[in-house]
Motif scaffolding. Structure first.
Motif, short mmCIF file in Angstrom:
data_model
loop_
_atom_site.label_atom_id
_atom_site.label_comp_id
_atom_site.label_asym_id
_atom_site.label_seq_id
_atom_site.Cartn_x
_atom_site.Cartn_y
_atom_site.Cartn_z
N THR A 107 32.64 28.15 21.02
CA THR A 107 33.19 27.83 19.71
C THR A 107 34.00 26.55 19.85
N LEU A 108 33.75 25.59 18.97
CA LEU A 108 34.51 24.34 18.93
C LEU A 108 35.42 24.40 17.71
N THR A 109 36.72 24.16 17.95
CA THR A 109 37.71 24.28 16.88
C THR A 109 38.61 23.05 16.85
N THR A 115 28.15 29.16 18.66
CA THR A 115 26.93 29.92 18.89
C THR A 115 27.07 31.33 18.36
N LEU A 116 28.30 31.82 18.23
CA LEU A 116 28.52 33.18 17.73
C LEU A 116 28.00 33.30 16.29
N GLU A 117 28.16 32.22 15.51
CA GLU A 117 27.66 32.23 14.13
C GLU A 117 26.13 32.24 14.09
N GLY A 145 23.76 29.47 23.75
CA GLY A 145 23.08 28.21 24.04
C GLY A 145 22.84 28.10 25.53
N SER A 146 21.84 27.29 25.90
CA SER A 146 21.53 27.06 27.31
C SER A 146 21.34 25.57 27.54
N PHE A 147 21.73 25.12 28.71
CA PHE A 147 21.55 23.73 29.10
C PHE A 147 21.68 23.62 30.62
N THR A 148 21.39 22.45 31.16
CA THR A 148 21.57 22.17 32.58
C THR A 148 22.72 21.18 32.73
#
Length: 144
Positions: free
Chosen positions: A17-19, A29-31, A36-39
């Protein structure tokens, strides 16, 4: 067996979550209902967000304040441009309106209307989150 710690090239699955400092959630991502996935190091995340993840493992929850320098940068006054009002002839303009422009390579470049007079329109091409400190709350789901 020891837990895998996040490092360069780790494949990470996480909820985040970005706030903003005022409590407004920018993204989460909770919404969306799925992580999410990344390298690490692939350019998906900005440097300040990646730095906050190094050393974490699956199951960890962490909160970090990411400064503008590690997030979307500081606003650049050179990214505010003034155009003749006549360039926007039939457009209904209002402050805060996001417009799409084409840059020299014909890529889309969004800009936000900051000032309107009878003669000129001032457009800000800085990222809307430039200059903001962002709270980055994460829960690490998996590290490989």
């Amino acid at each position: 067996m020891s837990a895998v710690l996040i490092a360069k090239d780790s494949k990470v699955t996480l909820h985040f979550t970005l706030t903003l400092p005022d409590g407004n959630v920018i993204d989460s991502t909770l919404e969306r209902g799925h992580p999410g996935s990344f390298t690490m190091g692939d350019g998906t995340l900005l440097s300040g967000f990646e730095a906050a993840l190094v050393g974490l493992k699956a199951g960890d929850k962490h909160s970090a304040e990411v400064t503008p320098e590690g997030a979307f940068g500081q606003p650049n006054p050179n990214n505010v441009q003034t155009f003749p009002r006549e360039q926007f002839k039939d457009m209904e303009l209002e402050l805060g309106l996001m417009l799409s422009f084409a840059d020299a390579s014909q890529s889309e470049l969004p800009g936000v209307v900051k000032r309107i007079t009878d003669e000129v329109v001032e457009v800000d091409f800085n990222h809307p989150l430039a200059g903001k400190t962002i709270t980055f709350d994460v829960e690490i789901v998996d590290v490989a």
